[in-house]
Design a protein around this motif. Structure first.
Motif, PDB file in Angstrom:
ATOM      1  N   VAL A 105      28.709 -33.565 -12.477  1.00 36.84           N
ATOM      2  CA  VAL A 105      27.679 -34.305 -11.747  1.00 36.84           C
ATOM      3  C   VAL A 105      28.255 -35.643 -11.332  1.00 36.84           C
ATOM      4  O   VAL A 105      28.703 -36.427 -12.171  1.00 36.84           O
ATOM      5  CB  VAL A 105      26.416 -34.487 -12.594  1.00 36.84           C
ATOM      6  N   ILE A 106      28.246 -35.904 -10.009  1.00 38.93           N
ATOM      7  CA  ILE A 106      28.864 -37.122  -9.487  1.00 38.93           C
ATOM      8  C   ILE A 106      27.866 -38.051  -8.810  1.00 38.93           C
ATOM      9  O   ILE A 106      28.243 -39.152  -8.394  1.00 38.93           O
ATOM     10  CB  ILE A 106      30.004 -36.778  -8.513  1.00 38.93           C
ATOM     11  N   GLY A 107      26.596 -37.635  -8.693  1.00 36.17           N
ATOM     12  CA  GLY A 107      25.639 -38.543  -8.078  1.00 36.17           C
ATOM     13  C   GLY A 107      24.327 -37.879  -7.723  1.00 36.17           C
ATOM     14  O   GLY A 107      24.051 -36.732  -8.098  1.00 36.17           O
ATOM     15  N   PHE A 108      23.523 -38.641  -6.973  1.00 33.63           N
ATOM     16  CA  PHE A 108      22.193 -38.207  -6.563  1.00 33.63           C
ATOM     17  C   PHE A 108      21.941 -38.658  -5.123  1.00 33.63           C
ATOM     18  O   PHE A 108      22.343 -39.750  -4.721  1.00 33.63           O
ATOM     19  CB  PHE A 108      21.115 -38.806  -7.470  1.00 33.63           C
TER      20      PHE A 108
ATOM     21  N   SER B  34      11.491 -34.708 -14.002  1.00 32.94           N
ATOM     22  CA  SER B  34      11.746 -36.144 -14.006  1.00 32.94           C
ATOM     23  C   SER B  34      11.506 -36.731 -12.622  1.00 32.94           C
ATOM     24  O   SER B  34      11.475 -36.026 -11.610  1.00 32.94           O
ATOM     25  CB  SER B  34      13.180 -36.439 -14.454  1.00 32.94           C
ATOM     26  N   VAL B  35      11.327 -38.047 -12.573  1.00 32.56           N
ATOM     27  CA  VAL B  35      11.096 -38.755 -11.318  1.00 32.56           C
ATOM     28  C   VAL B  35      12.425 -39.327 -10.831  1.00 32.56           C
ATOM     29  O   VAL B  35      13.119 -40.009 -11.583  1.00 32.56           O
ATOM     30  CB  VAL B  35      10.074 -39.901 -11.517  1.00 32.56           C
ATOM     31  N   PRO B  36      12.822 -39.067  -9.589  1.00 30.01           N
ATOM     32  CA  PRO B  36      14.085 -39.617  -9.095  1.00 30.01           C
ATOM     33  C   PRO B  36      14.124 -41.134  -9.234  1.00 30.01           C
ATOM     34  O   PRO B  36      13.131 -41.823  -8.990  1.00 30.01           O
ATOM     35  CB  PRO B  36      14.115 -39.193  -7.623  1.00 30.01           C
ATOM     36  N   GLY B  37      15.287 -41.661  -9.611  1.00 33.32           N
ATOM     37  CA  GLY B  37      15.389 -43.097  -9.825  1.00 33.32           C
ATOM     38  C   GLY B  37      16.675 -43.709  -9.318  1.00 33.32           C
ATOM     39  O   GLY B  37      16.906 -44.899  -9.528  1.00 33.32           O
ATOM     40  N   LEU B  38      17.545 -42.930  -8.680  1.00 33.46           N
ATOM     41  CA  LEU B  38      18.841 -43.467  -8.271  1.00 33.46           C
ATOM     42  C   LEU B  38      19.371 -42.696  -7.079  1.00 33.46           C
ATOM     43  O   LEU B  38      19.231 -41.468  -7.013  1.00 33.46           O
ATOM     44  CB  LEU B  38      19.845 -43.350  -9.425  1.00 33.46           C
ATOM     45  N   ALA B  39      19.968 -43.390  -6.135  1.00 37.54           N
ATOM     46  CA  ALA B  39      20.723 -42.759  -5.054  1.00 37.54           C
ATOM     47  C   ALA B  39      22.115 -43.373  -5.057  1.00 37.54           C
ATOM     48  O   ALA B  39      22.301 -44.524  -4.654  1.00 37.54           O
ATOM     49  CB  ALA B  39      20.039 -42.970  -3.709  1.00 37.54           C
TER      50      ALA B  39
ATOM     51  N   ASP C 117      16.883 -38.429  -1.991  1.00 37.59           N
ATOM     52  CA  ASP C 117      15.715 -37.657  -2.415  1.00 37.59           C
ATOM     53  C   ASP C 117      15.760 -37.282  -3.899  1.00 37.59           C
ATOM     54  O   ASP C 117      14.854 -36.615  -4.392  1.00 37.59           O
ATOM     55  CB  ASP C 117      15.600 -36.375  -1.590  1.00 37.59           C
ATOM     56  N   GLY C 118      16.834 -37.667  -4.575  1.00 39.87           N
ATOM     57  CA  GLY C 118      16.946 -37.379  -5.995  1.00 39.87           C
ATOM     58  C   GLY C 118      17.635 -36.078  -6.328  1.00 39.87           C
ATOM     59  O   GLY C 118      17.731 -35.708  -7.500  1.00 39.87           O
ATOM     60  N   ASP C 119      18.108 -35.340  -5.308  1.00 40.81           N
ATOM     61  CA  ASP C 119      18.817 -34.095  -5.582  1.00 40.81           C
ATOM     62  C   ASP C 119      20.177 -34.378  -6.212  1.00 40.81           C
ATOM     63  O   ASP C 119      20.740 -35.478  -6.071  1.00 40.81           O
ATOM     64  CB  ASP C 119      18.975 -33.285  -4.299  1.00 40.81           C
ATOM     65  N   VAL C 120      20.703 -33.381  -6.907  1.00 42.22           N
ATOM     66  CA  VAL C 120      21.929 -33.536  -7.688  1.00 42.22           C
ATOM     67  C   VAL C 120      23.144 -33.264  -6.811  1.00 42.22           C
ATOM     68  O   VAL C 120      23.222 -32.232  -6.139  1.00 42.22           O
ATOM     69  CB  VAL C 120      21.926 -32.571  -8.886  1.00 42.22           C
ATOM     70  N   ILE C 121      24.088 -34.192  -6.815  1.00 42.68           N
ATOM     71  CA  ILE C 121      25.367 -33.996  -6.142  1.00 42.68           C
ATOM     72  C   ILE C 121      26.373 -33.602  -7.226  1.00 42.68           C
ATOM     73  O   ILE C 121      26.581 -34.341  -8.191  1.00 42.68           O
ATOM     74  CB  ILE C 121      25.854 -35.251  -5.417  1.00 42.68           C
TER      75      ILE C 121
END
Length: 459
Positions: free
Chosen positions: A382-385, A237-242, A388-392
């Motif tokens: 999962v609490i965020g991004f 997928s393409v990152p879309g949110l920080a 760079d789109g990496d998973v927090i």
């Protein structure tokens, strides 16, 4: 839940066994924090793939009035529900986990048939209810196959919020020659034949002590059907949110060795630990009286509480997916559902609306950089991004609470969560969960929350 590999494409139905680690590793809008250098809320992205999931839930007064009742009554109001009006009969129940025999009066409600928009290989039910002392409930499913024949009535769970009347339990050994129930999941035995479940009904049985006037109240009943194809990898997928949500951090490993009667102790509590994090994100938590049974020397007693009250006495684990969702919904005005999502884009949609998610995945140590362990099944939040789109993620398989917040590489994380096939440490093919997650959210939604949930197929 773990099940034999030869019987289904998925060898685990939940991470109730916790992490098999190779190394240790009323609020409607909770606080959120943007990641440093946050990008705009939505960047351009590819069109989402066709959905592989069908969700249906009965929640409204009209829904409850639309079913077939025998002794139940729909209740209107801010949160419509279903209660016992007058018992339809009595039955004896022998609790398989205590041997206790008791007589209960009961009433039933059966949903209309729901035709699945996605003819399904698996179906998982969810329910949200209040069961006062002296009450409990049972959820069953019956459906029609694509060859025109019908399933039997399968028990999807016998549940109570407490454990003083019955021991909440899944039911083993349910099968015909076409499908089986594996702890909390209905599954077609041989999906490669093309057989699918095309419709289903749910039956709810509410129980109480004979002559009592108390009643369970059920606010939500539904199921998620899915047909996720076998796959070792998924499209990127393409990152879309920080954005990062402020979610409490709890480590399951802080509780290692505590209350081994519940799934061998805290080292196996990834699911209830994750559930507790999100319950508290929404501003709910057990009362002091609720926690009075916990050893006062133990840190974070609410995690022990979550383990006890999600525990499935048949599975002997805390990772029954619907039981976790039902636990979350025991807190005032919270809902909980089990579903599948199709991509990290779906998770971004939820995070953008302030809704975290609990996800189920399995992986080798080398498949998830920075985890420091491998697992045959694990839940994390999962609490965020990042920008760079990496998973927090709040990963409960951490040595202590401050270490719970992790950042995982987007591509690695996306693949281990969404795939349905993988190679285990022995080099043999095992199964993945295909995007399973729990979602907990308020009963009274904001417009933004409602739109985000609808976008991922949950209403």
């Amino acid at each position: 839940m773990t099940r034999p590999a030869e019987t289904s494409r998925r060898t685990l139905l939940a991470a109730a066994a916790g992490v098999a680690v190779a190394a240790t590793a009323g609020v409607s809008a909770p606080a959120v924090a943007s990641a440093p250098g946050a990008a705009p809320a939505h960047r351009p992205r590819r069109r989402a793939a066709a959905r592989l999931v069908d969700n249906r839930a009965w929640t409204s007064y009209a829904d409850w009035r639309g079913g077939t009742d025998a002794g139940t009554r729909a209740v209107a109001g801010r949160r419509p529900g279903l209660v016992i009006a007058k018992a339809a009969g009595r039955s004896d129940y022998t609790d398989p986990h205590t041997g206790a025999v008791a007589t209960w009066e009961y009433a039933t409600w059966t949903s209309p048939a729901h035709r699945l928009a996605v003819p399904s290989t698996e179906v998982i039910a969810s329910w949200n209810a209040h069961t006062p002392a002296g009450t409990w409930l049972q959820v069953e499913l019956s459906g029609t196959y694509s060859d025109g024949t019908d399933t039997p009535w399968y028990v999807m769970g016998r549940w109570a919020a407490g454990d003083q009347d019955i021991r909440r339990t899944s039911v083993d050994g349910q099968s015909d020659d076409k499908s089986s129930v594996w702890t909390d999941t209905f599954a077609i035995d041989a999906p490669a034949t093309g057989l699918r479940l095309v419709s289903y009904r749910l039956r709810l049985t509410l129980y109480r002590a004979p002559g009592s006037t108390v009643t369970p109240t059920v606010w939500r009943l539904g199921a998620m059907g899915s047909d996720v194809p076998d796959r070792f990898t998924v499209p990127e997928s393409v990152p879309g949110l920080a954005r990062e949500l402020t979610v409490p951090r709890y480590s399951q490993n802080v509780h290692a060795g505590q209350y081994p009667e519940y799934d061998n102790g805290g080292e196996a509590w990834c699911s209830p630990t994750s559930s507790q994090m999100i319950v508290e994100y929404w501003g709910r938590r057990p009362s002091t009286d609720d926690l009075a049974w916990v050893n006062p020397d133990f840190a974070d007693p609410q995690v022990c509480h979550a383990a006890r009250f999600t525990y499935d006495y048949q599975y002997e684990g805390c990772g029954n997916w619907p039981f976790n969702a039902a636990y979350a919904a025991t807190y005032q005005d919270l809902q909980g559902v089990v579903t599948r999502l199709g991509s990290l884009t779906d998770l971004e949609t939820l995070i953008a609306a302030g809704i975290p998610a609990i996800t189920s995945q399995s992986f080798l140590k080398e498949e998830l950089t920075g985890a420091g362990y491998g697992t045959s099944g694990h839940l994390m939040t999962v609490i965020g991004f990042t920008a760079d789109g990496d998973v927090i993620a709040n990963d409960p398989a951490s040595p202590n609470n401050p270490a719970v917040r992790r950042v995982y590489k987007r591509r690695e994380w996306e693949n281990i969560w969404l795939r349905t096939k993988r190679y285990n440490a022995s080099g043999n093919v095992s199964s993945g969960t295909g995007g399973v997650c729990y979602l907990y959210f308020p009963a009274q939604l904001t417009d933004r929350q409602r739109t985000a949930l609808a976008a991922v197929g949950v209403r």
